[in-house]
Design a protein around this motif. Structure first.
Motif, PDB file in Angstrom:
ATOM      1  N   ARG A 101     -13.504   3.502   3.311  1.00  0.00           N
ATOM      2  CA  ARG A 101     -13.443   4.382   4.233  1.00  0.00           C
ATOM      3  C   ARG A 101     -12.895   4.495   5.424  1.00  0.00           C
ATOM      4  O   ARG A 101     -11.848   5.029   5.389  1.00  0.00           O
ATOM      5  CB  ARG A 101     -14.760   5.193   4.621  1.00  0.00           C
ATOM      6  CG  ARG A 101     -15.564   5.577   4.164  1.00  0.00           C
ATOM      7  CD  ARG A 101     -17.259   6.245   4.332  1.00  0.00           C
ATOM      8  NE  ARG A 101     -16.502   7.314   4.656  1.00  0.00           N
ATOM      9  CZ  ARG A 101     -16.234   9.022   4.969  1.00  0.00           C
ATOM     10  NH1 ARG A 101     -15.982   9.171   4.088  1.00  0.00           N
ATOM     11  NH2 ARG A 101     -16.176   9.514   5.956  1.00  0.00           N
ATOM     12  N   ALA A 102     -13.310   3.233   5.911  1.00  0.00           N
ATOM     13  CA  ALA A 102     -12.330   3.569   6.797  1.00  0.00           C
ATOM     14  C   ALA A 102     -10.371   3.039   6.362  1.00  0.00           C
ATOM     15  O   ALA A 102      -9.593   3.429   7.577  1.00  0.00           O
ATOM     16  CB  ALA A 102     -12.359   2.451   8.417  1.00  0.00           C
ATOM     17  N   ASP A 103     -10.288   2.241   5.751  1.00  0.00           N
ATOM     18  CA  ASP A 103      -9.170   1.132   5.277  1.00  0.00           C
ATOM     19  C   ASP A 103      -8.631   2.598   4.456  1.00  0.00           C
ATOM     20  O   ASP A 103      -7.191   3.265   4.231  1.00  0.00           O
ATOM     21  CB  ASP A 103      -8.983   0.391   4.982  1.00  0.00           C
ATOM     22  CG  ASP A 103      -9.515  -0.763   5.668  1.00  0.00           C
ATOM     23  OD1 ASP A 103      -9.072  -0.555   6.815  1.00  0.00           O
ATOM     24  OD2 ASP A 103      -9.942  -1.595   5.617  1.00  0.00           O
ATOM     25  N   LEU A 104      -9.220   3.311   2.791  1.00  0.00           N
ATOM     26  CA  LEU A 104      -8.533   3.797   1.830  1.00  0.00           C
ATOM     27  C   LEU A 104      -9.182   5.104   1.994  1.00  0.00           C
ATOM     28  O   LEU A 104      -8.533   5.883   0.864  1.00  0.00           O
ATOM     29  CB  LEU A 104      -8.894   2.967   1.455  1.00  0.00           C
ATOM     30  CG  LEU A 104      -8.658   1.642   1.108  1.00  0.00           C
ATOM     31  CD1 LEU A 104      -9.259   0.955  -0.524  1.00  0.00           C
ATOM     32  CD2 LEU A 104      -7.034   1.593   1.046  1.00  0.00           C
ATOM     33  N   ALA A 130     -15.680   0.040   5.641  1.00  0.00           N
ATOM     34  CA  ALA A 130     -14.534  -0.702   5.028  1.00  0.00           C
ATOM     35  C   ALA A 130     -13.976   0.114   4.611  1.00  0.00           C
ATOM     36  O   ALA A 130     -12.035   0.738   4.726  1.00  0.00           O
ATOM     37  CB  ALA A 130     -14.243  -2.320   4.572  1.00  0.00           C
ATOM     38  N   LEU A 137       1.481  -1.105   0.040  1.00  0.00           N
ATOM     39  CA  LEU A 137      -0.203   0.383  -0.158  1.00  0.00           C
ATOM     40  C   LEU A 137       1.239   1.323  -0.052  1.00  0.00           C
ATOM     41  O   LEU A 137       0.110   2.336  -0.762  1.00  0.00           O
ATOM     42  CB  LEU A 137      -0.790   0.178   1.005  1.00  0.00           C
ATOM     43  CG  LEU A 137      -2.274   1.368   1.177  1.00  0.00           C
ATOM     44  CD1 LEU A 137      -2.691   1.210  -0.140  1.00  0.00           C
ATOM     45  CD2 LEU A 137      -2.999   0.330   2.148  1.00  0.00           C
ATOM     46  N   SER A 168     -12.946  -6.792   1.927  1.00  0.00           N
ATOM     47  CA  SER A 168     -11.788  -6.753   2.128  1.00  0.00           C
ATOM     48  C   SER A 168     -11.465  -5.789   1.112  1.00  0.00           C
ATOM     49  O   SER A 168     -11.521  -5.514   0.212  1.00  0.00           O
ATOM     50  CB  SER A 168     -10.455  -7.335   2.334  1.00  0.00           C
ATOM     51  OG  SER A 168      -9.346  -7.061   2.639  1.00  0.00           O
ATOM     52  N   SER A 169     -11.086  -4.394   1.758  1.00  0.00           N
ATOM     53  CA  SER A 169     -10.190  -2.773   1.133  1.00  0.00           C
ATOM     54  C   SER A 169      -9.665  -3.184   0.438  1.00  0.00           C
ATOM     55  O   SER A 169      -9.063  -2.686  -0.747  1.00  0.00           O
ATOM     56  CB  SER A 169     -10.519  -2.105   1.824  1.00  0.00           C
ATOM     57  OG  SER A 169      -8.935  -1.943   2.953  1.00  0.00           O
ATOM     58  N   ASP A 170      -8.520  -5.243   0.956  1.00  0.00           N
ATOM     59  CA  ASP A 170      -7.849  -4.951  -0.022  1.00  0.00           C
ATOM     60  C   ASP A 170      -8.266  -5.271  -1.807  1.00  0.00           C
ATOM     61  O   ASP A 170      -7.382  -4.828  -2.993  1.00  0.00           O
ATOM     62  CB  ASP A 170      -7.223  -6.812   0.312  1.00  0.00           C
ATOM     63  CG  ASP A 170      -6.345  -6.252   0.876  1.00  0.00           C
ATOM     64  OD1 ASP A 170      -6.374  -5.107   1.886  1.00  0.00           O
ATOM     65  OD2 ASP A 170      -5.774  -7.418   1.690  1.00  0.00           O
ATOM     66  N   SER A 191      -7.657  -1.797  -3.302  1.00  0.00           N
ATOM     67  CA  SER A 191      -6.490  -1.594  -3.077  1.00  0.00           C
ATOM     68  C   SER A 191      -5.542  -1.890  -4.757  1.00  0.00           C
ATOM     69  O   SER A 191      -4.448  -1.631  -5.275  1.00  0.00           O
ATOM     70  CB  SER A 191      -5.500  -1.224  -1.709  1.00  0.00           C
ATOM     71  OG  SER A 191      -5.888  -2.809  -1.673  1.00  0.00           O
ATOM     72  N   ARG A 212      -9.444   7.381   5.148  1.00  0.00           N
ATOM     73  CA  ARG A 212      -9.546   7.488   6.888  1.00  0.00           C
ATOM     74  C   ARG A 212      -7.971   6.858   7.261  1.00  0.00           C
ATOM     75  O   ARG A 212      -6.758   8.304   7.176  1.00  0.00           O
ATOM     76  CB  ARG A 212     -10.210   7.600   7.322  1.00  0.00           C
ATOM     77  CG  ARG A 212     -11.231   8.145   7.957  1.00  0.00           C
ATOM     78  CD  ARG A 212     -12.531   8.331   9.064  1.00  0.00           C
ATOM     79  NE  ARG A 212     -13.106   6.921   9.234  1.00  0.00           N
ATOM     80  CZ  ARG A 212     -13.793   5.696   9.492  1.00  0.00           C
ATOM     81  NH1 ARG A 212     -14.574   7.019   7.970  1.00  0.00           N
ATOM     82  NH2 ARG A 212     -14.005   4.533   9.087  1.00  0.00           N
ATOM     83  N   ARG A 213      -7.580   6.347   6.489  1.00  0.00           N
ATOM     84  CA  ARG A 213      -6.079   5.391   7.610  1.00  0.00           C
ATOM     85  C   ARG A 213      -5.430   6.217   6.414  1.00  0.00           C
ATOM     86  O   ARG A 213      -4.055   6.921   6.357  1.00  0.00           O
ATOM     87  CB  ARG A 213      -6.277   4.085   7.546  1.00  0.00           C
ATOM     88  CG  ARG A 213      -5.003   3.506   8.221  1.00  0.00           C
ATOM     89  CD  ARG A 213      -5.120   1.646   8.674  1.00  0.00           C
ATOM     90  NE  ARG A 213      -5.709   1.035   7.361  1.00  0.00           N
ATOM     91  CZ  ARG A 213      -4.039   0.400   6.505  1.00  0.00           C
ATOM     92  NH1 ARG A 213      -3.200   0.200   6.791  1.00  0.00           N
ATOM     93  NH2 ARG A 213      -5.220  -0.405   5.847  1.00  0.00           N
TER      94      ARG A 213
END
Length: 314
Positions: free
Chosen positions: A56-59, A54, A21, A134-136, A139, A61-62
């Motif tokens: 929003r949280a991973d891709l 998922a 990432l 999964s946000s994978d 990405s 905000r994080r």
């Protein structure tokens, strides 16, 4: 398998581990590219919220990989819109987009119209019925488009279990799409999931493609992209396992008919002898025929739509 496809499998088929990432984010910052995620949705209140949350949280905000999430509701009668909005997506109803052209039912119709309500240089499509998401997925398939300027479209590849049995999902792929591609477009024989709903592409490609309005959109897009940009501009990334709702055999039959129709048009652009499909259901008096029309309409490349051209020029 063609030698060209064997070579392509070695140079354009990747795994998630090939692009960490942090490398994807570095490429995004360097290129200045923006990313839109689109979820076409019809009665998916049970799953759409978790997918949006998922991403929003991973891709967002994080790490700021995704710039916008848009759920295009194609006429849900449940709480799909409310759940998606509560999870943080921008929700747009299909019929509100390009009202000059009356909307017709179909997944391809929704994807086509989504180009008018998104702004990303890269558009990533994710089906809204995925479970254990999964946000994978995002990405993974967006990564090659950000790190390699020669790649224009990326499909996700994955295992598709059916009733607990590994590799038994994707029945229309194995019985209809894969034979069609191998026989008529053998350059595309290396795609593991040619009909998969998780893929990303450059807007500059998507706006030049016609969109079959129904289930044929994924096959049509692959074939047309091959002719427009060539095999080496297409790629796939292994994102693991896809778990989703499976349709019954008759629904799969209608899907297969639409996919065959899409292939037929691209093979000959000829006359459709009978754009309908008759199936049978047992009733009180024995087997009763049910005839369904097969999607025969395609939307033109978005670059030919005046509203889209004006919006891009603004």
């Amino acid at each position: 398998m063609l030698k060209e496809v064997e070579r392509w499998l070695g140079t354009r088929s990747w795994s998630l581990a090939d692009r960490p990432l942090h490398r994807i984010m570095s490429a995004k910052r360097a290129s200045g590219s923006t990313v839109s995620v689109v979820l076409p949705a019809l009665n998916e209140e049970e799953t759409v919220g978790e997918i949006v949350a998922a991403i929003r949280a991973d891709l967002m905000r994080r790490v700021p990989l995704v710039d916008e999430i848009v759920v295009v509701d194609s006429g849900s009668t449940d709480r799909t819109s409310e759940v998606a909005a509560a999870a943080g997506a921008r929700v747009v109803h299909r019929d509100e987009i390009l009202p000059r052209i009356p909307a017709v039912p179909g997944k391809g119709e929704v994807l086509w119209r989504s180009l008018l309500v998104t702004s990303g240089d890269i558009v990533c499509f994710i089906d809204a019925d995925l479970r254990e998401f999964s946000s994978d997925f995002v990405s993974g398939i967006v990564g090659p488009l950000l790190t390699d300027p020669g790649v224009h479209l990326v499909k996700g590849m994955y295992d598709r279990p059916l009733a607990g049995a590994a590799g038994q999902g994707g029945r229309v792929t194995e019985l209809m799409a894969r034979p069609l591609l191998n026989m008529h477009w053998p350059q595309l024989a290396g795609f593991v999931q040619p009909l998969g709903g998780e893929y990303a592409a450059r807007r500059s490609l998507l706006e030049r493609l016609p969109f079959p309005v129904g289930y044929g959109v994924e096959l049509g897009m692959l074939v047309d992209a091959l002719h427009l940009v060539g095999l080496d501009a297409l790629a796939q990334v292994d994102v693991g396992q896809r778990i989703h709702r499976h349709q019954d055999g008759q629904a799969l039959g209608r899907m297969s008919a639409a996919i065959y129709r899409t292939a037929q048009l691209r093979l000959a652009r000829g006359h459709l002898v009978r754009p309908s499909l008759t199936q049978f259901e047992r009733g009180e008096d024995g087997f009763e025929p049910r005839t369904y029309s097969v999607d025969t309409e395609e939307r033109p490349p978005m670059a030919e739509i005046s509203e889209y051209v004006e919006r891009r020029a603004a």
